[in-house]
Design an enzyme around this catalytic site. Structure first.
Site, PDB file in Angstrom:
ATOM      1  N   TYR A  79       3.309 -13.035  -6.849  1.00 30.90           N
ATOM      2  CA  TYR A  79       3.830 -12.392  -5.477  1.00 30.90           C
ATOM      3  C   TYR A  79       3.204 -13.576  -4.326  1.00 30.90           C
ATOM      4  O   TYR A  79       2.287 -13.681  -4.455  1.00 30.90           O
ATOM      5  CB  TYR A  79       3.382 -11.141  -5.107  1.00 30.90           C
ATOM      6  CG  TYR A  79       3.500 -10.263  -4.362  1.00 30.90           C
ATOM      7  CD1 TYR A  79       4.639  -9.510  -4.832  1.00 30.90           C
ATOM      8  CD2 TYR A  79       3.140 -10.155  -3.203  1.00 30.90           C
ATOM      9  CE1 TYR A  79       5.231  -8.596  -3.718  1.00 30.90           C
ATOM     10  CE2 TYR A  79       3.869  -9.301  -2.049  1.00 30.90           C
ATOM     11  CZ  TYR A  79       4.819  -8.373  -2.482  1.00 30.90           C
ATOM     12  OH  TYR A  79       5.270  -7.605  -1.645  1.00 30.90           O
ATOM     13  N   GLY A  84      -0.806  -5.727   0.043  1.00 34.05           N
ATOM     14  CA  GLY A  84      -1.791  -4.671   0.570  1.00 34.05           C
ATOM     15  C   GLY A  84      -2.724  -4.715  -0.819  1.00 34.05           C
ATOM     16  O   GLY A  84      -2.236  -4.629  -1.718  1.00 34.05           O
ATOM     17  N   ASP A  86      -4.586  -2.445  -1.515  1.00 35.98           N
ATOM     18  CA  ASP A  86      -4.240  -1.060  -2.009  1.00 35.98           C
ATOM     19  C   ASP A  86      -3.261  -1.129  -3.245  1.00 35.98           C
ATOM     20  O   ASP A  86      -3.426  -0.287  -4.314  1.00 35.98           O
ATOM     21  CB  ASP A  86      -3.963   0.007  -1.222  1.00 35.98           C
ATOM     22  CG  ASP A  86      -2.698  -0.321  -0.255  1.00 35.98           C
ATOM     23  OD1 ASP A  86      -2.316  -1.472  -0.087  1.00 35.98           O
ATOM     24  OD2 ASP A  86      -1.744   0.669  -0.050  1.00 35.98           O
TER      25      ASP A  86
END
Length: 235
Positions: A79, A84, A86
């Protein structure tokens, strides 16, 4: 004891866990009030982990360890852009709970997110779209006639509606259900052994309307942040 503070876009959560990963207590705030959070952390707490996925930039105590993308994670990230933390914590929490790969975590929060950890232990991202409240707010904000509604978590067999409000509620809620179900099918085409988890503040409200075989798990992000702490200290 370990304290995990999760600051999201709509609320802040404090989870207290034992060193073996058992959740002892959970508290929520609708806004970030540092003094209130500090008062709820017992003096015997040895580690305080902080995860901030909001736009808030408040200064926190020096003994709080902020967990970010650059922290140590027990998987590879495929990525390239900002992500995020999270979402990383959620897939790690799911892996910790079931002990198997691949994993897809569907989080129904401010946004609807799909986070995929493949069978090679590589984080492969996934779609992001508006959450339930955001969908209703957008219909009000970008039109001149549609009202601002609070979410209703209802699904019906009939496609008929009898007023604007029920039409909006049906479109927002069932639209998310259809999106979740279709994306799960697409991910299962990649690997039929996929384990699916449902999380986020609105997660329990969607679980009853979705197909069976999806694990609705509370505090999955906190479990993942505990697993990340455990990895840092025991790898």
């Amino acid at each position: 004891m370990i304290a995990i503070v999760e600051r999201g876009n709509t609320r802040t959560k404090l989870c207290l866990l034992s060193f073996s990963g058992i959740i002892v207590d959970v508290k929520y705030w609708n806004e970030f009030i540092l003094s209130s959070i500090v008062d709820e952390i017992p003096d015997i707490t040895e580690h305080i982990r902080y995860c901030n996925t909001s736009q808030g930039l408040e200064t926190v105590p020096k003994n709080w360890i902020e967990i970010g993308v650059d922290s140590k994670w027990p998987f590879e990230l495929n990525y390239s852009s900002r992500i995020g933390v999270d979402r990383l914590a959620l897939v790690l929490g799911a892996k910790y709970v079931c002990g198997k790969l691949p994993i897809l975590v569907v989080s129904c929060g401010t946004c609807l997110t799909f986070s995929f950890l493949d069978s090679n232990n590589i984080f492969q991202g996934g779609a992001i779209s508006p959450g339930l409240s955001m969908r209703l707010k957008a219909m009000n904000s970008f039109t001149g006639s549609l009202p601002l509604l609070s979410p209703k978590y209802e699904s019906g067999f009939s496609q008929k509606t009898f007023n604007t409000e029920s039409s909006m509620q049906k479109g927002a809620y069932e639209g998310m259900i259809y999106e979740i179900e279709q994306r799960i099918r697409l991910f299962k085409d990649l690997d039929s052994g996929l384990k699916c988890f449902l999380s986020g503040g609105d997660g329990p409200a969607f679980a009853k309307s979705l197909e069976s075989g999806i694990f609705a798990t509370l505090n999955l992000e906190a479990i993942g942040l505990y697993a990340q702490w455990n990895y840092e200290h025991n790898k």
